[in-house]
Design an enzyme around this catalytic site. Structure first.
Site: not given
Ligand code: GDP
Ligand code: IMO
Ligand code: MG
Length: 434
Positions: A18, A21, A45-47, A235
């Site tokens: 998170d 990415k 979950g990539h936002t 991840q």
């Molecule tokens: P990922 O899994 O690495 O793609 O990250 P996620 O999407 O799960 O979580 C990142 C969260 O932070 C999302 O809600 C993005 O929209 C948000 N985000 C990404 N970059 C920034 C930033 O620089 N500032 C803020 N405030 N939010 C961000």
């Molecule tokens: P992105 O790509 C954050 C965490 C789960 C749990 C552990 C194992 O969005 O960064 P699993 O479902 O793989 O058996 O879970 O890994 N986990 C993540 N945490 N971002 C993720 O993906 C994750 N994918 C798995 O919360 O602790």
């Molecule tokens: Mg994520």
């Protein structure tokens, strides 16, 4: 001549996932022709946010919204057809267009509905030692792959597919029951198993209509033609099956080496390694987190950063930036460029802390020891004055507050890699290249 004439750049998370990415891959995509996922599955979950809209991708690479991009789901990915189908719909891109922009490796493994059943059964049986899995069937699907009994995307084109599916499903049902979970008590997405299974097969139908490829051949041939490729990790390095906080990890290699096995490319074909990190730390699920905050600062970070899981909605645990852990991740991946996200979230603090070492067994260390389980490491912090400024008003490096520049320089010097991008908000536009 078979020489590689281009390199593949890799972008991956350096913390517990998170890190942002999805946002950064989307931002970088115009510089690449091909974007490829190499591991993980719908636990990710990539936002992405742009033009006032927000999308969350789980399996589809984050280049999909750019019309000239080709997106590849590599062999290292595990794919759930039901989630995948829903995800396609959620993009609002017509299937005919998705089919042109998205290619799926025949060697990617399938997550069966009964893998989700098993995931739930195993997690339930772990009791208080639970991993905090996203329960998307990731662990059981990769277990099946390593056990050499898995079903792959290419198998859906074969006549014995349904028979093999049934055999595996029956095994999984027995195994889940042995762990105390009866199939009738399992409600994936709130549905009965049979109803979920029906949706899963609808997803298989959609995949059959798409372009299935030998992605390792395609990626290597594109590289030879000089096509630019970005590999998108899922991840983060501290969730890596080998190097993460085992057993509180995911079931794939999230580090740069995973791009080689997950796409079929040689180590010598890797170019830049973009390592992405938040200016603080978060973690979802169980497992050690040395700098975790249990106080009002942690709550403030969660609220300001909207730190709730993109896949499960769970509140993310929050804490200060952990530099020994970051340095470890930089080492594992050979990071050449750092990308820092969410510095804007820290604008609420008067003072910002970073962990520079740990107290451990009466000594001070600056690395992660083997047994860094909960409570064994006491972080040593250095404080920095906060920047207290709305960073979204900064459109260029030169406008960034001096306090943020000092903080960034400190991180760069600690891990010995430059920060090439600073992200100042969730939107594509909130991005400063340096
Ligand atoms: P990922 O899994 O690495 O793609 O990250 P996620 O999407 O799960 O979580 C990142 C969260 O932070 C999302 O809600 C993005 O929209 C948000 N985000 C990404 N970059 C920034 C930033 O620089 N500032 C803020 N405030 N939010 C961000
Ligand atoms: P992105 O790509 C954050 C965490 C789960 C749990 C552990 C194992 O969005 O960064 P699993 O479902 O793989 O058996 O879970 O890994 N986990 C993540 N945490 N971002 C993720 O993906 C994750 N994918 C798995 O919360 O602790
Ligand atoms: Mg994520």
């Amino acid at each position: 001549m078979n020489a590689v004439i281009n390199k593949i750049d890799v972008l991956l998370g350096l913390q517990w996932g998170d890190e942002g990415k999805g946002k950064i891959v989307d931002y970088l995509t115009p510089g690449y022709r091909l974007v490829a996922r190499f591991q993980g599955g719908p636990n990710a979950g990539h936002t992405l946010e742009f033009e006032g809209k927000k999308y969350v991708l789980h399996t589809i690479p984050s280049g999909i919204f750019h019309k000239d991009s080709v997106n590849v789901i590599g062999n290292g990915v595990v794919l759930d057809p039901c989630i995948f189908h829903k995800e396609i719909i959620s993009t609002h891109i017509p299937l005919e267009i998705i089919s042109k922009r998205l290619l799926i490796s025949r060697k990617a493994h399938l997550i069966l509905p009964s893998h989700k059943l098993l995931d739930a059964a195993l997690e339930q049986s772990r009791g208080s030692a639970k991993i905090g899995s996203t329960l998307k069937g990731i662990g059981p699907a990769y277990t099946e792959k390593i056990a050499r009994t898995g079903l792959r995307i290419g198998n859906i084109e074969q006549s014995d597919f349904e028979q093999r599916y049934q055999q595996l499903k029956n095994n999984h049902i027995r195994l889940a029951a042995a762990h105390g979970l009866d199939i009738n008590d399992f409600k994936p997405d709130g549905l009965d198993f049979d109803a979920y299974e029906q949706k899963w097969f609808e997803g298989i139908g959609v995949i059959r209509s798409m372009s299935l490829v030998d992605s390792e051949v395609l990626v290597n041939s594109e590289l030879r033609k000089g096509v630019s490729i970005l590999a998108e990790g899922a991840q983060g390095s501290l969730l890596d099956i080998d190097f993460g906080s085992y057993p509180f990890v995911t079931s794939s290699n999230t580090v740069a080496a995973g791009a080689c096995t997950g796409l079929g490319i040689a180590p010598s074909a890797i170019g830049e390694v973009f390592g992405i990190f938040k200016a603080y730390c978060t973690r979802v699920g169980s497992g050690p987190f040395p700098t975790e905050l249990f106080d009002a600062d942690g709550d403030a970070m969660r609220n300001e950063g909207n730190e709730f899981g993109s896949t499960t909605g769970r509140p993310r645990r929050c804490g200060w930036l952990d530099l020994p852990a970051l340095k470890y991740a930089v080492m594992l991946n050979g990071v050449t460029k750092l990308i820092m996200t969410k510095a804007d979230v820290l604008s609420i603090f008067e003072n910002i802390k970073v962990c520079t070492a740990y107290r451990y067994n009466n000594t001070q260390i600056d690395y992660l020891p083997f047994d860094f389980d909960e409570g064994r490491l006491e972080p040593v912090y250095q404080s920095f004055p906060g920047w207290k400024k709305d960073l979204r008003l900064c459109d260029h490096e030169s406008n960034l507050p001096e306090e943020l520049k000092t903080f960034t320089r400190f991180v760069e010097e600690y891990v010995n890699v430059p920060v090439s991008i600073i992200s100042t908000g969730p939107d594509r536009a909130h991005t400063i290249a340096r």
